[in-house]
Design a protein around this motif. Structure first.
Motif, PDB file in Angstrom:
ATOM      1  N   ASN A  84     -39.211 -31.051  48.851  1.00  0.00           N
ATOM      2  CA  ASN A  84     -38.831 -29.638  48.933  1.00  0.00           C
ATOM      3  C   ASN A  84     -39.622 -28.859  49.977  1.00  0.00           C
ATOM      4  N   GLY A  85     -40.302 -29.558  50.881  1.00  0.00           N
ATOM      5  CA  GLY A  85     -40.957 -28.884  51.993  1.00  0.00           C
ATOM      6  C   GLY A  85     -42.366 -28.430  51.686  1.00  0.00           C
ATOM      7  N   VAL A  86     -42.968 -27.823  52.708  1.00  0.00           N
ATOM      8  CA  VAL A  86     -44.379 -27.478  52.635  1.00  0.00           C
ATOM      9  C   VAL A  86     -44.669 -26.374  51.621  1.00  0.00           C
ATOM     10  N   LEU A  87     -43.698 -25.477  51.377  1.00  0.00           N
ATOM     11  CA  LEU A  87     -43.945 -24.368  50.463  1.00  0.00           C
ATOM     12  C   LEU A  87     -43.719 -24.736  49.001  1.00  0.00           C
ATOM     13  N   ARG A  88     -42.989 -25.816  48.756  1.00  0.00           N
ATOM     14  CA  ARG A  88     -42.672 -26.189  47.377  1.00  0.00           C
ATOM     15  C   ARG A  88     -43.021 -27.654  47.090  1.00  0.00           C
ATOM     16  N   LEU A  92     -36.331 -37.544  38.922  1.00  0.00           N
ATOM     17  CA  LEU A  92     -36.294 -36.369  38.050  1.00  0.00           C
ATOM     18  C   LEU A  92     -35.121 -35.460  38.393  1.00  0.00           C
ATOM     19  N   VAL A  93     -34.864 -35.276  39.689  1.00  0.00           N
ATOM     20  CA  VAL A  93     -33.721 -34.452  40.100  1.00  0.00           C
ATOM     21  C   VAL A  93     -32.419 -35.073  39.607  1.00  0.00           C
ATOM     22  N   ASN A  94     -32.301 -36.393  39.681  1.00  0.00           N
ATOM     23  CA  ASN A  94     -31.094 -37.070  39.209  1.00  0.00           C
ATOM     24  C   ASN A  94     -30.870 -36.819  37.723  1.00  0.00           C
ATOM     25  N   GLN A  95     -31.959 -36.732  36.958  1.00  0.00           N
ATOM     26  CA  GLN A  95     -31.828 -36.436  35.526  1.00  0.00           C
ATOM     27  C   GLN A  95     -31.359 -34.997  35.305  1.00  0.00           C
ATOM     28  N   LEU A  96     -31.839 -34.085  36.129  1.00  0.00           N
ATOM     29  CA  LEU A  96     -31.374 -32.697  36.023  1.00  0.00           C
ATOM     30  C   LEU A  96     -29.876 -32.608  36.334  1.00  0.00           C
ATOM     31  N   VAL A  97     -29.456 -33.325  37.359  1.00  0.00           N
ATOM     32  CA  VAL A  97     -28.037 -33.336  37.728  1.00  0.00           C
ATOM     33  C   VAL A  97     -27.195 -33.946  36.615  1.00  0.00           C
ATOM     34  N   ALA A  98     -27.725 -35.002  35.990  1.00  0.00           N
ATOM     35  CA  ALA A  98     -27.002 -35.686  34.909  1.00  0.00           C
ATOM     36  C   ALA A  98     -27.094 -34.936  33.577  1.00  0.00           C
ATOM     37  N   LYS A  99     -27.836 -33.826  33.543  1.00  0.00           N
ATOM     38  CA  LYS A  99     -28.013 -32.994  32.348  1.00  0.00           C
ATOM     39  C   LYS A  99     -28.662 -33.760  31.196  1.00  0.00           C
ATOM     40  N   SER A 100     -29.566 -34.683  31.548  1.00  0.00           N
ATOM     41  CA  SER A 100     -30.219 -35.473  30.516  1.00  0.00           C
ATOM     42  C   SER A 100     -31.630 -34.983  30.195  1.00  0.00           C
ATOM     43  N   VAL A 101     -32.097 -33.955  30.910  1.00  0.00           N
ATOM     44  CA  VAL A 101     -33.418 -33.394  30.645  1.00  0.00           C
ATOM     45  C   VAL A 101     -33.320 -32.412  29.479  1.00  0.00           C
ATOM     46  N   THR A 102     -34.240 -32.505  28.526  1.00  0.00           N
ATOM     47  CA  THR A 102     -34.271 -31.566  27.405  1.00  0.00           C
ATOM     48  C   THR A 102     -35.082 -30.341  27.804  1.00  0.00           C
ATOM     49  N   GLY A 123     -44.168 -21.259  30.270  1.00  0.00           N
ATOM     50  CA  GLY A 123     -43.724 -22.524  29.717  1.00  0.00           C
ATOM     51  C   GLY A 123     -43.864 -23.729  30.618  1.00  0.00           C
ATOM     52  N   LEU A 124     -43.225 -24.820  30.196  1.00  0.00           N
ATOM     53  CA  LEU A 124     -43.436 -26.151  30.758  1.00  0.00           C
ATOM     54  C   LEU A 124     -42.581 -26.446  31.991  1.00  0.00           C
ATOM     55  N   LEU A 125     -43.238 -27.065  32.976  1.00  0.00           N
ATOM     56  CA  LEU A 125     -42.578 -27.526  34.186  1.00  0.00           C
ATOM     57  C   LEU A 125     -42.997 -28.962  34.464  1.00  0.00           C
ATOM     58  N   MET A 126     -42.070 -29.752  35.011  1.00  0.00           N
ATOM     59  CA  MET A 126     -42.438 -31.092  35.478  1.00  0.00           C
ATOM     60  C   MET A 126     -42.569 -31.045  36.995  1.00  0.00           C
ATOM     61  N   VAL A 127     -43.608 -31.684  37.496  1.00  0.00           N
ATOM     62  CA  VAL A 127     -43.919 -31.673  38.924  1.00  0.00           C
ATOM     63  C   VAL A 127     -44.043 -33.110  39.399  1.00  0.00           C
ATOM     64  N   ALA A 128     -43.398 -33.418  40.526  1.00  0.00           N
ATOM     65  CA  ALA A 128     -43.397 -34.789  41.040  1.00  0.00           C
ATOM     66  C   ALA A 128     -44.555 -35.011  42.006  1.00  0.00           C
ATOM     67  N   LYS A 129     -45.252 -36.142  41.844  1.00  0.00           N
ATOM     68  CA  LYS A 129     -46.368 -36.477  42.728  1.00  0.00           C
ATOM     69  C   LYS A 129     -45.930 -37.278  43.946  1.00  0.00           C
ATOM     70  N   ASN A 130     -44.732 -37.817  43.933  1.00  0.00           N
ATOM     71  CA  ASN A 130     -44.243 -38.588  45.077  1.00  0.00           C
ATOM     72  C   ASN A 130     -42.735 -38.468  45.161  1.00  0.00           C
ATOM     73  N   ASP A 131     -42.171 -38.886  46.274  1.00  0.00           N
ATOM     74  CA  ASP A 131     -40.738 -38.722  46.497  1.00  0.00           C
ATOM     75  C   ASP A 131     -39.901 -39.587  45.555  1.00  0.00           C
ATOM     76  N   PHE A 132     -40.412 -40.753  45.192  1.00  0.00           N
ATOM     77  CA  PHE A 132     -39.695 -41.607  44.247  1.00  0.00           C
ATOM     78  C   PHE A 132     -39.489 -40.879  42.923  1.00  0.00           C
ATOM     79  N   ALA A 133     -40.587 -40.319  42.396  1.00  0.00           N
ATOM     80  CA  ALA A 133     -40.500 -39.593  41.123  1.00  0.00           C
ATOM     81  C   ALA A 133     -39.620 -38.363  41.257  1.00  0.00           C
ATOM     82  N   HIS A 134     -39.728 -37.676  42.385  1.00  0.00           N
ATOM     83  CA  HIS A 134     -38.945 -36.457  42.604  1.00  0.00           C
ATOM     84  C   HIS A 134     -37.446 -36.756  42.500  1.00  0.00           C
ATOM     85  N   GLU A 135     -37.002 -37.780  43.211  1.00  0.00           N
ATOM     86  CA  GLU A 135     -35.570 -38.113  43.212  1.00  0.00           C
ATOM     87  C   GLU A 135     -35.100 -38.520  41.820  1.00  0.00           C
TER      88      GLU A 135
END
Length: 304
Positions: A127-131, A158-168, A144-156
């Motif tokens: 998400n670039g230098v600012l995010r 987690l985003v795929n789970q958000l798109v799939a609506k599988s994140v609680t 409240g709670l946020l998940m933060v990715a430490k690397n691009d593998f994890a980021h992709e």
């Protein structure tokens, strides 16, 4: 190129100080930033320069000339972060009310990202230098709670789970009014409000589908304590949806009534976050209790 926003003052903002009236139009415009814009001549009332203590009148047209974005140097800042989980792929952090998630004009420091950069060296760069590391965000005045990715593998992953609506994602909120039914689902598309480009609204024009499930936790005389579960994650989704069905969030400066509970910002807390670990695939879930001011208000409502 500079961006210009026009705000038309109505009865709801009559006699408000201009710095307050403008800062409530956008979650990322702090009152101090607005005051600086006024001093720099970037905010006009009916075409004329003004002062931060100007009291608005019905019919005023406020022009906000947003300066071109600064080249921000996102510096690490030592912070006492409330971390619920951390490994080599992901961090789960409990963001306090009032903290901006990532730097922007007016918030170059003091953001969650500044604190994360001091806490760990590696964050996803997708998400670039600012995010860096930011997979999803919550509003400044939502805790409240946020998940933060430490690397691009994890980021992709987690985003795929958000798109799939599988994140609680479950939130607690206090809303105006007494909801009579115990559970409900709001299925209404959300898009930019044509009358206020800094606000979202339920609309069929240039909108995206949005679904919020809710259940009543407790009813009071004039308010209801609810749990909202997101199926989608649109900007201001819970705030817009609860207003749409007639029960706006208490304390919400953008979508709620002026006469409300004594709380800084909307009474909204992202209390439950669950997802499949991006590397192991194991489902993990975290719960963060409501903050002290939220708890205090609930107790006062019970004692009324």
């Amino acid at each position: 190129m500079e961006e210009t926003v026009q705000i038309h003052i109505d009865e709801t903002q009559k006699n408000d100080r201009i710095d307050k009236a403008v800062s409530t139009q956008n979650d990322e415009w702090s009152r101090s930033q607005v005051q600086q814009w006024i001093k720099d001549g970037h905010i006009l009332v009916n075409g004329e320069k003004t002062k931060p203590n100007y009291k608005c009148s019905v019919g005023d047209t406020i022009t906000v000339i947003i300066p071109e974005p600064e080249a921000l140097d996102v510096a690490p800042e030592e912070m006492d972060l409330d971390i619920y989980f951390e490994d080599s792929d992901v961090i789960v952090v409990n963001k306090p009310r009032g903290m901006v998630v990532h730097p922007a004009v007016g918030h170059a420091s003091g953001t969650l990202v500044n604190g994360l950069m001091a806490h760990c060296k590696d964050l996803s760069g997708i998400n670039g230098v600012l995010r860096p590391g930011i997979v999803h965000r919550i509003d400044k005045d939502t805790s409240g709670l946020l998940m933060v990715a430490k690397n691009d593998f994890a980021h992709e992953k987690l985003v795929n789970q958000l798109v799939a609506k599988s994140v609680t994602r479950k939130y607690e909120a206090i809303v105006h009014g007494v909801i009579s039914h115990d559970v409900g689902t709001i299925d209404a598309p959300i898009g930019r409000d044509k009358k206020d480009r800094q606000a979202m609204t339920v609309t069929d024009e240039n909108s995206r589908n949005a679904v919020t499930h809710f259940r009543v936790l407790e009813r009071f005389k004039d308010f209801t304590h609810v749990e909202c579960q997101l199926e989608t994650g649109r900007t201001h989704q819970i705030r817009v949806h609860m207003k749409y069905i007639g029960y706006p969030l208490a304390g919400d400066p953008k979508y709620g009534p002026k006469k409300t509970l004594d709380i800084e910002g909307q009474a909204l807390h992202a209390g439950v976050l669950g997802f499949d670990h991006p590397r192991t695939g194991e489902y993990i879930e975290f719960q963060a209790p409501i903050p002290a001011d939220f708890e205090h208000i609930l107790k006062s409502l019970k004692n009324r």
